[in-house]
Design a protein around this motif. Structure first.
Motif, PDB file in Angstrom:
ATOM      1  N   GLU A 168      -3.407  -0.408  11.349  1.00  0.00           N
ATOM      2  CA  GLU A 168      -4.031  -0.497  10.032  1.00  0.00           C
ATOM      3  C   GLU A 168      -3.909  -1.909   9.470  1.00  0.00           C
ATOM      4  O   GLU A 168      -4.856  -2.474   8.947  1.00  0.00           O
ATOM      5  CB  GLU A 168      -3.347   0.492   9.097  1.00  0.00           C
ATOM      6  N   VAL A 169      -2.714  -2.464   9.603  1.00  0.00           N
ATOM      7  CA  VAL A 169      -2.486  -3.796   9.052  1.00  0.00           C
ATOM      8  C   VAL A 169      -3.355  -4.814   9.775  1.00  0.00           C
ATOM      9  O   VAL A 169      -4.051  -5.616   9.156  1.00  0.00           O
ATOM     10  CB  VAL A 169      -0.990  -4.173   9.177  1.00  0.00           C
ATOM     11  N   PHE A 178      -1.996 -10.034   1.466  1.00  0.00           N
ATOM     12  CA  PHE A 178      -1.057  -9.717   2.535  1.00  0.00           C
ATOM     13  C   PHE A 178       0.283 -10.360   2.255  1.00  0.00           C
ATOM     14  O   PHE A 178       0.364 -11.354   1.554  1.00  0.00           O
ATOM     15  CB  PHE A 178      -1.573 -10.249   3.870  1.00  0.00           C
ATOM     16  N   GLN A 203       0.812  -1.212   0.000  1.00  0.00           N
ATOM     17  CA  GLN A 203       0.000   0.000   0.000  1.00  0.00           C
ATOM     18  C   GLN A 203       0.847   1.265   0.000  1.00  0.00           C
ATOM     19  O   GLN A 203       0.452   2.289  -0.536  1.00  0.00           O
ATOM     20  CB  GLN A 203      -0.907  -0.003   1.224  1.00  0.00           C
ATOM     21  N   ASP A 204       2.006   1.182   0.625  1.00  0.00           N
ATOM     22  CA  ASP A 204       2.851   2.376   0.714  1.00  0.00           C
ATOM     23  C   ASP A 204       3.837   2.496  -0.434  1.00  0.00           C
ATOM     24  O   ASP A 204       4.691   3.365  -0.440  1.00  0.00           O
ATOM     25  CB  ASP A 204       3.641   2.352   2.034  1.00  0.00           C
ATOM     26  N   LEU A 252       1.174 -13.459  14.987  1.00  0.00           N
ATOM     27  CA  LEU A 252       0.836 -12.103  15.402  1.00  0.00           C
ATOM     28  C   LEU A 252       0.311 -12.112  16.825  1.00  0.00           C
ATOM     29  O   LEU A 252       0.630 -11.235  17.629  1.00  0.00           O
ATOM     30  CB  LEU A 252      -0.218 -11.516  14.460  1.00  0.00           C
ATOM     31  N   GLU A 278      10.478  -8.802  16.822  1.00  0.00           N
ATOM     32  CA  GLU A 278       9.364  -7.960  16.396  1.00  0.00           C
ATOM     33  C   GLU A 278       9.226  -7.890  14.881  1.00  0.00           C
ATOM     34  O   GLU A 278      10.198  -7.871  14.152  1.00  0.00           O
ATOM     35  CB  GLU A 278       9.555  -6.553  16.962  1.00  0.00           C
ATOM     36  N   TYR A 279       7.991  -7.821  14.471  1.00  0.00           N
ATOM     37  CA  TYR A 279       7.685  -7.579  13.073  1.00  0.00           C
ATOM     38  C   TYR A 279       7.704  -6.073  12.843  1.00  0.00           C
ATOM     39  O   TYR A 279       7.447  -5.304  13.763  1.00  0.00           O
ATOM     40  CB  TYR A 279       6.258  -8.002  12.778  1.00  0.00           C
ATOM     41  N   ILE A 280       7.928  -5.685  11.601  1.00  0.00           N
ATOM     42  CA  ILE A 280       7.596  -4.306  11.274  1.00  0.00           C
ATOM     43  C   ILE A 280       6.272  -4.364  10.531  1.00  0.00           C
ATOM     44  O   ILE A 280       6.023  -5.302   9.780  1.00  0.00           O
ATOM     45  CB  ILE A 280       8.580  -3.589  10.326  1.00  0.00           C
ATOM     46  N   PHE A 281       5.490  -3.332  10.713  1.00  0.00           N
ATOM     47  CA  PHE A 281       4.218  -3.276  10.006  1.00  0.00           C
ATOM     48  C   PHE A 281       4.213  -2.076   9.093  1.00  0.00           C
ATOM     49  O   PHE A 281       4.647  -0.997   9.473  1.00  0.00           O
ATOM     50  CB  PHE A 281       3.057  -3.146  10.999  1.00  0.00           C
ATOM     51  N   GLU A 282       3.700  -2.289   7.893  1.00  0.00           N
ATOM     52  CA  GLU A 282       3.541  -1.172   6.972  1.00  0.00           C
ATOM     53  C   GLU A 282       2.103  -1.150   6.506  1.00  0.00           C
ATOM     54  O   GLU A 282       1.592  -2.203   6.124  1.00  0.00           O
ATOM     55  CB  GLU A 282       4.461  -1.352   5.765  1.00  0.00           C
ATOM     56  N   PRO A 283       1.360  -0.090   6.544  1.00  0.00           N
ATOM     57  CA  PRO A 283       1.779   1.243   6.994  1.00  0.00           C
ATOM     58  C   PRO A 283       1.898   1.346   8.522  1.00  0.00           C
ATOM     59  O   PRO A 283       2.850   1.958   8.994  1.00  0.00           O
ATOM     60  CB  PRO A 283       0.675   2.172   6.485  1.00  0.00           C
ATOM     61  N   ILE A 325      14.287  -8.130   7.672  1.00  0.00           N
ATOM     62  CA  ILE A 325      13.684  -8.297   9.000  1.00  0.00           C
ATOM     63  C   ILE A 325      12.206  -8.609   8.852  1.00  0.00           C
ATOM     64  O   ILE A 325      11.573  -8.221   7.882  1.00  0.00           O
ATOM     65  CB  ILE A 325      13.865  -7.058   9.921  1.00  0.00           C
ATOM     66  N   PRO A 326      11.635  -9.338   9.840  1.00  0.00           N
ATOM     67  CA  PRO A 326      10.225  -9.733   9.754  1.00  0.00           C
ATOM     68  C   PRO A 326       9.313  -8.534   9.516  1.00  0.00           C
ATOM     69  O   PRO A 326       9.465  -7.490  10.150  1.00  0.00           O
ATOM     70  CB  PRO A 326       9.961 -10.359  11.117  1.00  0.00           C
ATOM     71  N   LEU A 327       8.362  -8.721   8.619  1.00  0.00           N
ATOM     72  CA  LEU A 327       7.498  -7.627   8.214  1.00  0.00           C
ATOM     73  C   LEU A 327       6.125  -8.175   7.815  1.00  0.00           C
ATOM     74  O   LEU A 327       6.027  -9.273   7.275  1.00  0.00           O
ATOM     75  CB  LEU A 327       8.136  -6.915   7.016  1.00  0.00           C
ATOM     76  N   VAL A 328       5.113  -7.414   8.151  1.00  0.00           N
ATOM     77  CA  VAL A 328       3.774  -7.754   7.676  1.00  0.00           C
ATOM     78  C   VAL A 328       3.214  -6.531   6.990  1.00  0.00           C
ATOM     79  O   VAL A 328       3.304  -5.431   7.521  1.00  0.00           O
ATOM     80  CB  VAL A 328       2.843  -8.151   8.842  1.00  0.00           C
ATOM     81  N   SER A 329       2.658  -6.718   5.803  1.00  0.00           N
ATOM     82  CA  SER A 329       2.125  -5.556   5.098  1.00  0.00           C
ATOM     83  C   SER A 329       0.934  -5.940   4.232  1.00  0.00           C
ATOM     84  O   SER A 329       0.698  -7.117   3.964  1.00  0.00           O
ATOM     85  CB  SER A 329       3.223  -4.926   4.248  1.00  0.00           C
ATOM     86  N   ILE A 330       0.213  -4.903   3.802  1.00  0.00           N
ATOM     87  CA  ILE A 330      -0.962  -5.115   2.952  1.00  0.00           C
ATOM     88  C   ILE A 330      -0.564  -4.877   1.505  1.00  0.00           C
ATOM     89  O   ILE A 330       0.103  -3.889   1.195  1.00  0.00           O
ATOM     90  CB  ILE A 330      -2.090  -4.140   3.340  1.00  0.00           C
TER      91      ILE A 330
END
Lengths: 146, 315
Positions: free
Chosen positions: B240-241, A71, A31-32, B56, B231-236, A42-47
Motif C-alpha cells: 500500500e505504501v 509521507f 493513515q493508521d 527503498l 529493514e524498514y517497517i511499512f504502515e499500513p 526503527i526505520p519506518l515509512v508511512s503515509i
C-alpha cells in the motif's frame, strides 16, 4: 542532558522547507492513526493523512504544524516528512481558516444534494481545512492566546 | 553615394534587430528569475524524496522479501523510453541541441537496445528527422504552476513500463547549475534502481550534492543499521505504501526536471540574446566606421572633381 539522544527532523513541501532542526520527539498523523516517534525509532515509512504534527524541541517547547497529507520516512537518527502542504501554527490565520472551512462545508452540502458530484474530493478538502483548524486551536492553547 | 546608402540601410536594420534581441534578453531575464525561484524552492523536496525512493529500491533489490514491480530491474533490457524535455521556442543557443545530443549519445553506447522518445516541448520534434522513433508528444507550458501537468506523462511511463513495453525509462533534461552554466543530463527513472550506472543516478540540481552510491551506502550504515537489521517497517503495508509513494515521488522527479529545464532554457536564452545584442553593437560600430569612410571618400572625390573642373576652366 548532554548525552541525551535527539532526532534530526526535517519537514519539506514542494514549495519550501518548513522546518529543519534537532528535536526530542514528534507526533504524526498516519493513515493508521497517530504515532509518536522518539529517538532510536526503527526505520519506518508511512503515509500521512491530513492532520496535526506536534513537535517537541530540545528546550521542551512545542511546535505545531498542520499537514494536508504526504509521507514520512524515519531513519535511525533522522526523520524526513515529505508533505503535500504544511503550515506552522503561527502562520495560520484564523480568519482565513474560518472562511476556508465555511467554503469547504458549503461545497460538501452542495455535493450531497447533487448526486453525480465527486464527494471524495470534497471530503478530502474538508479534512484538510479541519486539520488546519485543529492545528490553529492547538497552537493557540499552547501559547495561551484566546 | 550608392555605397553609403547601402551601408546606412544595413546599420538601420541591424539596430532594429538589436532592439529586438535586447527586448528578448530582458524578457528572458525576468522569466529566468521566476523559474530559478521555482526550481530552488522545490529542489530540497525533490532531492529528499529521490533519496527516499533510492533507499527503498536498495532494499527491493536486496534480499528482502519486498519486491515492488516499479523497483525491480529486469534481467534484460530490450527497449527503453527516453522522456526528452526541450523548449518550445528557439533562440536559446545550443540549449536544445545539447540535450538532444546527450540523449542520442547514451543511445549510441548501447547499440542493441531499442529506444523510443517521449517528447515534452516542441523543439524535440527535430529527432524525427534523425530517424528516431517517437512514441508520444506532450505540450509544455513556459511557466509551470503546479505539478498536474506531469501527470499524463508519468502515467504513460508507468503503464508502459508495467506492461513490459519498456524495460527502462529515462528522462533527458537540462540541469540548472547557475545562470551561466547548464548541464544536459540523462537520468534513469524506472525502474528505480540504486545499481544503475552512476551517470544515470543523479539527484537534480548541483552536481556537487548529487547522490552517489557511496553516499547511499554510507547512509544505509549510518541511519539504517542497528540491532534489527536494515529493514524498514511499512504502515499500513509495504504494498500500500509503495503503491502510493512511488508514483507520487516519480511525479515530483519529472516536475523537478521540467522546472530545471525551464530555468536552464531561460538562462540559455538570456545569454544567447545577450551575445546577439553585443554582436549587433559591434557590427553597428564597424559599419558606422565604414559609412564615415565612404562618406569622406565621396566628399574627397567630389572636391577633386570640382577643383579639377575649375582648373580646366582656368587653363
Amino acid at each position: 542532558m548532554a548525552d541525551k539522544k535527539t532526532i534530526k527532523f526535517e519537514i519539506v513541501t514542494p514549495e519550501r522547507t518548513v522546518l529543519s532542526k534537532e528535536i526530542m520527539q514528534v507526533t504524526v498523523p498516519t493513515q493508521d492513526g497517530e504515532i509518536t516517534i522518539l529517538p532510536e525509532h526503527i526505520p519506518l515509512v508511512s503515509i500521512l493523512k491530513p492532520g496535526v504534527l506536534e513537535i517537541k524541541s530540545l528546550d521542551q517547547s512545542m511546535d505545531i504544524i498542520s499537514v494536508s497529507g504526504g509521507f514520512i520516512e524515519v531513519l535511525r537518527d533522522k526523520v524526513v516528512v515529505l508533505a503535500d502542504t504544511a503550515e506552522r501554527g503561527e502562520e495560520l490565520d484564523e480568519e482565513r481558516v474560518a472562511t476556508a472551512k465555511a467554503k469547504a462545508e458549503k461545497a460538501k452540502a452542495e455535493a450531497i444534494n447533487r448526486e453525480d458530484y465527486d464527494l471524495s474530493a470534497v471530503a478530502v478538502r474538508l479534512e484538510v481545512v479541519l486539520a488546519r483548524e485543529r492545528a490553529l486551536h492547538k497552537w493557540r492553547k499552547l501559547k495561551n492566546i484566546k | 553615394m550608392a555605397k553609403t546608402k547601402e551601408i546606412s540601410r544595413r546599420i538601420k536594420s541591424i539596430s532594429s534587430t538589436k532592439k529586438i534581441t535586447r527586448a528578448m534578453e530582458m524578457v528572458a531575464a525576468a522569466k529566468m528569475r521566476k523559474a530559478i525561484e521555482a526550481v530552488l524552492r522545490t529542489r530540497t523536496y525533490a532531492n529528499l524524496s529521490w533519496e527516499t525512493v533510492l533507499h527503498l529500491s536498495a532494499m527491493a533489490n536486496g534480499n528482502g522479501e519486498l519486491r515492488h514491480p516499479l523497483l525491480v530491474s529486469r534481467s534484460e533490457t530490450k527497449k527503453v523510453a527516453i522522456i526528452l524535455i526541450t523548449s518550445n521556442r528557439g533562440m536559446c543557443g545550443a540549449y536544445n541541441a545539447a540535450v538532444i545530443n546527450k540523449a542520442k549519445d547514451s543511445i549510441k553506447i548501447h547499440p542493441n537496445v531499442e529506444a523510443e522518445f517521449i517528447l515534452v516541448g516542441k523543439k524535440g520534434a527535430s529527432v524525427y528527422s534523425q530517424k528516431q522513433i517517437v512514441a508520444a508528444e506532450f505540450p509544455k507550458s513556459d511557466v509551470l504552476n503546479n505539478s498536474s501537468e506531469v501527470v499524463p506523462i508519468i502515467k504513460m511511463a508507468i503503464e508502459n513500463f508495467l506492461s513490459t513495453k519498456y524495460d527502462k525509462v529515462f528522462v533527458a533534461y537540462t540541469d540548472f547549475v547557475s545562470a551561466a552554466k547548464q548541464v544536459p543530463r540523462v537520468k534513469q527513472l524506472l525502474p528505480v534502481d540504486i545499481n544503475a550506472e552512476d551517470e544515470y543516478l543523479g539527484i537534480v540540481g548541483d552536481p556537487k550534492v548529487s547522490v552517489t552510491k557511496d553516499l547511499i551506502a554510507q547512509k544505509k550504515e549510518k541511519h539504517l543499521a542497528g540491532s534489527t537489521g536494515f529493514e524498514y517497517i511499512f504502515e499500513p503495508s509495504p504494498e500500500e505504501v509503495l503503491d502510493k509513494i512511488i508514483p507520487r515521488l516519480l511525479e515530483v522527479q519529472i516536475y523537478q526536471a521540467l522546472l530545471e529545464a525551464n530555468a536552464s532554457e531561460h538562462s540559455a536564452r538570456m545569454s544567447a540574446m545577450h551575445q546577439a545584442t553585443e554582436a549587433a553593437t559591434d557590427m553597428v560600430s564597424e559599419l558606422t566606421l565604414f559609412y564615415n569612410k565612404a562618406r569622406q571618400a565621396g566628399i574627397t572625390a567630389e572636391i577633386a572633381e570640382i577643383s579639377a573642373g575649375a582648373n580646366a576652366l582656368l587653363d
